[in-house]
Design a protein around this motif. Structure first.
Motif, PDB file in Angstrom:
ATOM      1  N   LEU A  70      31.540  33.252  50.164  1.00  0.00           N
ATOM      2  CA  LEU A  70      30.226  32.654  50.224  1.00  0.00           C
ATOM      3  C   LEU A  70      29.621  32.958  48.719  1.00  0.00           C
ATOM      4  O   LEU A  70      29.210  34.082  48.611  1.00  0.00           O
ATOM      5  CB  LEU A  70      29.209  33.012  51.374  1.00  0.00           C
ATOM      6  CG  LEU A  70      27.923  32.218  51.468  1.00  0.00           C
ATOM      7  CD1 LEU A  70      27.868  30.827  51.484  1.00  0.00           C
ATOM      8  CD2 LEU A  70      27.162  32.939  52.738  1.00  0.00           C
ATOM      9  N   SER A  71      29.117  31.998  48.046  1.00  0.00           N
ATOM     10  CA  SER A  71      28.559  32.148  46.921  1.00  0.00           C
ATOM     11  C   SER A  71      27.531  31.095  46.906  1.00  0.00           C
ATOM     12  O   SER A  71      27.618  29.894  46.547  1.00  0.00           O
ATOM     13  CB  SER A  71      29.345  31.936  45.569  1.00  0.00           C
ATOM     14  OG  SER A  71      28.766  31.913  44.445  1.00  0.00           O
ATOM     15  N   PRO A  72      26.151  31.610  46.953  1.00  0.00           N
ATOM     16  CA  PRO A  72      25.197  30.397  46.815  1.00  0.00           C
ATOM     17  C   PRO A  72      24.935  29.423  45.698  1.00  0.00           C
ATOM     18  O   PRO A  72      24.882  28.220  45.849  1.00  0.00           O
ATOM     19  CB  PRO A  72      23.844  31.195  46.884  1.00  0.00           C
ATOM     20  CG  PRO A  72      24.084  32.639  47.532  1.00  0.00           C
ATOM     21  CD  PRO A  72      25.591  32.872  47.246  1.00  0.00           C
ATOM     22  N   ILE A  73      25.451  29.784  44.647  1.00  0.00           N
ATOM     23  CA  ILE A  73      25.474  28.920  43.431  1.00  0.00           C
ATOM     24  C   ILE A  73      26.492  27.801  43.574  1.00  0.00           C
ATOM     25  O   ILE A  73      26.303  26.627  43.253  1.00  0.00           O
ATOM     26  CB  ILE A  73      25.644  29.598  42.208  1.00  0.00           C
ATOM     27  CG1 ILE A  73      24.573  30.879  41.856  1.00  0.00           C
ATOM     28  CG2 ILE A  73      25.828  28.742  40.774  1.00  0.00           C
ATOM     29  CD1 ILE A  73      23.246  30.137  41.535  1.00  0.00           C
ATOM     30  N   ASP A  74      27.548  28.155  44.243  1.00  0.00           N
ATOM     31  CA  ASP A  74      28.792  27.468  44.302  1.00  0.00           C
ATOM     32  C   ASP A  74      28.350  26.309  45.508  1.00  0.00           C
ATOM     33  O   ASP A  74      28.799  24.979  45.417  1.00  0.00           O
ATOM     34  CB  ASP A  74      30.202  28.313  44.652  1.00  0.00           C
ATOM     35  CG  ASP A  74      30.642  28.774  43.505  1.00  0.00           C
ATOM     36  OD1 ASP A  74      30.642  28.235  42.244  1.00  0.00           O
ATOM     37  OD2 ASP A  74      31.083  30.210  43.606  1.00  0.00           O
ATOM     38  N   VAL A  75      27.804  26.974  46.581  1.00  0.00           N
ATOM     39  CA  VAL A  75      27.472  25.969  47.378  1.00  0.00           C
ATOM     40  C   VAL A  75      26.429  25.005  47.160  1.00  0.00           C
ATOM     41  O   VAL A  75      26.535  23.871  47.419  1.00  0.00           O
ATOM     42  CB  VAL A  75      26.549  26.721  48.709  1.00  0.00           C
ATOM     43  CG1 VAL A  75      26.005  25.840  49.837  1.00  0.00           C
ATOM     44  CG2 VAL A  75      27.755  27.744  49.451  1.00  0.00           C
ATOM     45  N   ALA A  76      25.328  25.582  46.228  1.00  0.00           N
ATOM     46  CA  ALA A  76      24.281  24.474  45.635  1.00  0.00           C
ATOM     47  C   ALA A  76      25.043  23.518  44.747  1.00  0.00           C
ATOM     48  O   ALA A  76      24.826  22.400  44.455  1.00  0.00           O
ATOM     49  CB  ALA A  76      23.478  25.419  44.763  1.00  0.00           C
ATOM     50  N   ASN A  77      26.386  23.873  44.116  1.00  0.00           N
ATOM     51  CA  ASN A  77      26.943  23.048  43.219  1.00  0.00           C
ATOM     52  C   ASN A  77      27.938  22.047  44.153  1.00  0.00           C
ATOM     53  O   ASN A  77      28.803  21.204  43.540  1.00  0.00           O
ATOM     54  CB  ASN A  77      27.886  23.889  42.391  1.00  0.00           C
ATOM     55  CG  ASN A  77      27.990  22.982  40.830  1.00  0.00           C
ATOM     56  OD1 ASN A  77      27.265  22.116  40.604  1.00  0.00           O
ATOM     57  ND2 ASN A  77      29.220  23.499  40.160  1.00  0.00           N
ATOM     58  N   ARG A  97      39.751  41.227  45.646  1.00  0.00           N
ATOM     59  CA  ARG A  97      39.366  41.788  44.371  1.00  0.00           C
ATOM     60  C   ARG A  97      39.223  40.593  43.440  1.00  0.00           C
ATOM     61  O   ARG A  97      39.901  39.646  43.410  1.00  0.00           O
ATOM     62  CB  ARG A  97      40.603  42.561  44.053  1.00  0.00           C
ATOM     63  CG  ARG A  97      40.408  43.246  42.368  1.00  0.00           C
ATOM     64  CD  ARG A  97      41.488  44.031  41.967  1.00  0.00           C
ATOM     65  NE  ARG A  97      42.651  43.623  42.147  1.00  0.00           N
ATOM     66  CZ  ARG A  97      43.841  43.893  42.828  1.00  0.00           C
ATOM     67  NH1 ARG A  97      43.411  44.943  43.782  1.00  0.00           N
ATOM     68  NH2 ARG A  97      44.969  43.121  42.653  1.00  0.00           N
ATOM     69  N   GLY A  98      37.969  40.528  42.425  1.00  0.00           N
ATOM     70  CA  GLY A  98      37.863  39.781  41.603  1.00  0.00           C
ATOM     71  C   GLY A  98      37.110  39.968  40.199  1.00  0.00           C
ATOM     72  O   GLY A  98      36.601  41.273  40.527  1.00  0.00           O
ATOM     73  N   LEU A  99      36.965  39.336  39.358  1.00  0.00           N
ATOM     74  CA  LEU A  99      36.336  39.774  38.094  1.00  0.00           C
ATOM     75  C   LEU A  99      35.458  38.535  37.498  1.00  0.00           C
ATOM     76  O   LEU A  99      35.751  37.328  37.824  1.00  0.00           O
ATOM     77  CB  LEU A  99      37.636  40.029  37.020  1.00  0.00           C
ATOM     78  CG  LEU A  99      38.627  41.285  37.266  1.00  0.00           C
ATOM     79  CD1 LEU A  99      39.660  41.232  36.233  1.00  0.00           C
ATOM     80  CD2 LEU A  99      37.855  42.400  37.252  1.00  0.00           C
ATOM     81  N   ILE A 100      34.503  38.830  36.946  1.00  0.00           N
ATOM     82  CA  ILE A 100      33.408  37.795  36.259  1.00  0.00           C
ATOM     83  C   ILE A 100      34.031  37.514  34.947  1.00  0.00           C
ATOM     84  O   ILE A 100      34.135  38.153  34.250  1.00  0.00           O
ATOM     85  CB  ILE A 100      32.000  38.479  36.687  1.00  0.00           C
ATOM     86  CG1 ILE A 100      31.621  38.901  37.861  1.00  0.00           C
ATOM     87  CG2 ILE A 100      31.214  37.345  35.823  1.00  0.00           C
ATOM     88  CD1 ILE A 100      31.480  37.712  38.778  1.00  0.00           C
ATOM     89  N   ASP A 105      22.695  36.508  44.518  1.00  0.00           N
ATOM     90  CA  ASP A 105      23.652  35.687  44.295  1.00  0.00           C
ATOM     91  C   ASP A 105      25.025  36.272  44.413  1.00  0.00           C
ATOM     92  O   ASP A 105      25.891  35.665  43.647  1.00  0.00           O
ATOM     93  CB  ASP A 105      23.384  35.243  42.852  1.00  0.00           C
ATOM     94  CG  ASP A 105      22.095  34.533  42.732  1.00  0.00           C
ATOM     95  OD1 ASP A 105      21.763  33.927  43.641  1.00  0.00           O
ATOM     96  OD2 ASP A 105      21.484  34.554  41.725  1.00  0.00           O
ATOM     97  N   GLY A 106      25.105  37.406  44.870  1.00  0.00           N
ATOM     98  CA  GLY A 106      26.321  37.939  45.151  1.00  0.00           C
ATOM     99  C   GLY A 106      27.306  37.330  46.174  1.00  0.00           C
ATOM    100  O   GLY A 106      27.058  36.044  46.593  1.00  0.00           O
ATOM    101  N   PHE A 107      28.711  37.845  46.494  1.00  0.00           N
ATOM    102  CA  PHE A 107      29.523  37.202  47.154  1.00  0.00           C
ATOM    103  C   PHE A 107      29.595  37.782  48.583  1.00  0.00           C
ATOM    104  O   PHE A 107      29.422  39.042  48.887  1.00  0.00           O
ATOM    105  CB  PHE A 107      31.024  37.183  46.570  1.00  0.00           C
ATOM    106  CG  PHE A 107      31.080  36.576  45.194  1.00  0.00           C
ATOM    107  CD1 PHE A 107      31.158  35.378  45.013  1.00  0.00           C
ATOM    108  CD2 PHE A 107      31.134  37.441  44.186  1.00  0.00           C
ATOM    109  CE1 PHE A 107      31.318  34.709  43.684  1.00  0.00           C
ATOM    110  CE2 PHE A 107      31.368  36.995  42.661  1.00  0.00           C
ATOM    111  CZ  PHE A 107      31.295  35.783  42.712  1.00  0.00           C
TER     112      PHE A 107
END
Length: 318
Positions: A133-140, A111-114, A203-205
């Motif tokens: 897995l979050s593409p944006i976080d990997v790119a970061n 469970r998570g919140l934005i 861009d989801g998880f």
């Protein structure tokens, strides 16, 4: 002049008597039917014809090629234990328990919140938040998510389904490929699933071992083809799971597809590349070519990730 292989003699009125070549203190009337040397009962083993000494048996074992699978893994006697499969299952279960304890929930551990101010996700489980897995976080630069996400699961049912599939599919695949090759194919499959999600999904998880499990399905199909047996049963299982991936919400089709493609490619590199590049009966060369093939598949998979990371960094100015 002495002869330690014989006891007694004319000097003491007893006839010459042979003694075991490995135990000079033991008189014996037995001998090896292969080399003819005298040997005591402890040094002899039954053979199809007569009995052989332990030295002849050891020499024969050294000169006899070990029985191996189609992938070159040694065939173990009895009922070998698929240790790697059980270890992978144990790691998945352990990681799930950690996330469940942190989230205080077996059914909603992911469970998570934005955060409306930063746009970042905040998970009840810290480990889940760091590995999902979050593409944006990997790119970061958070590369651990590419592999770590494959050991996370959204709830107890998700874990149970994947572990059951890994138990059914992983055991035989491990015994055919051998432990080290099996680990390599599993991790490349997991990485392939993550790469496909990065390149083709939103861009989801994403989380779960199903990408790696689809890779094991692909590996089994290639193994059956190499053995010249029909891959129809595993192809049917793959087809059913593809339909499920496309029709049920919340399932990552691209993660499954990427794992399947990477696992099949990695196993093909192991089983077919040595033949294509002329290894022949040279087992050392075949093993080397197989591992090089695995490396090529892994580098290609990472290349897909690298291209997507470069694109995301350009789009978001990371």
């Amino acid at each position: 002049m002495t002869n330690p292989g014989w006891g007694g003699g004319p000097g003491d009125g007893t006839p010459l008597q042979p003694r075991c070549v490995r135990h000079p203190d033991r008189p014996t009337g037995l001998s090896c039917t292969r080399c003819g040397r005298p040997a005591c009962p402890d040094c002899l083993r039954p053979a199809s014809v007569g009995q052989h000494c332990v030295d002849c048996i050891a020499a024969d074992n050294r000169n006899t090629a070990a029985v191996r699978t189609v992938a070159g893994a040694p065939v173990r006697a009895g009922l070998p234990t698929p240790i790697v499969t059980y270890v992978l299952m144990g790691i998945n279960v352990l990681v799930f328990l950690v996330t469940a304890v942190q989230a205080k929930s077996l059914l909603d551990n992911g469970r998570g919140l934005i955060n409306p101010f930063t746009g970042a996700a905040v998970f009840d489980s810290q480990l889940f938040g760091r590995w999902v897995l979050s593409p944006i976080d990997v790119a970061n630069g958070d590369w651990m998510r590419l592999l770590g996400s494959g050991f996370l699961h959204f709830g107890l049912l998700h874990l149970a389904v994947n572990m059951f599939a890994l138990y059914i599919l992983g055991r035989d695949t491990e015994l055919v490929l051998g432990r080290s090759r099996y680990v390599a194919v599993y991790l490349i499959s997991l990485l392939g699933g993550s790469a496909a999600v990065m390149a083709l999904s939103g861009d989801g998880f994403t989380a779960g071992a199903s990408g790696a499990i689809f890779g094991i399905m692909g590996a089994q199909a290639v193994i059956l083809l190499k053995l010249r047996r029909s891959p129809a049963p595993i192809v049917a299982v793959i087809a059913i799971n593809v339909v499920i991936s496309l029709t049920l919400p919340g399932i990552s089709f691209w993660g499954h597809f990427g794992g399947l493609a990477a696992g099949a490619a990695a196993t093909a590199a192991l089983l077919y590349a040595p033949q294509w590049f002329g290894a022949g009966q040279d087992r050392v060369k075949a093993v080397r070519i197989g591992w090089i093939g695995l490396g090529v598949v892994a580098v290609g998979t990472l290349g897909v990730v690298g291209l997507r990371v470069a694109q995301l960094r350009s789009e978001y100015g990371l």
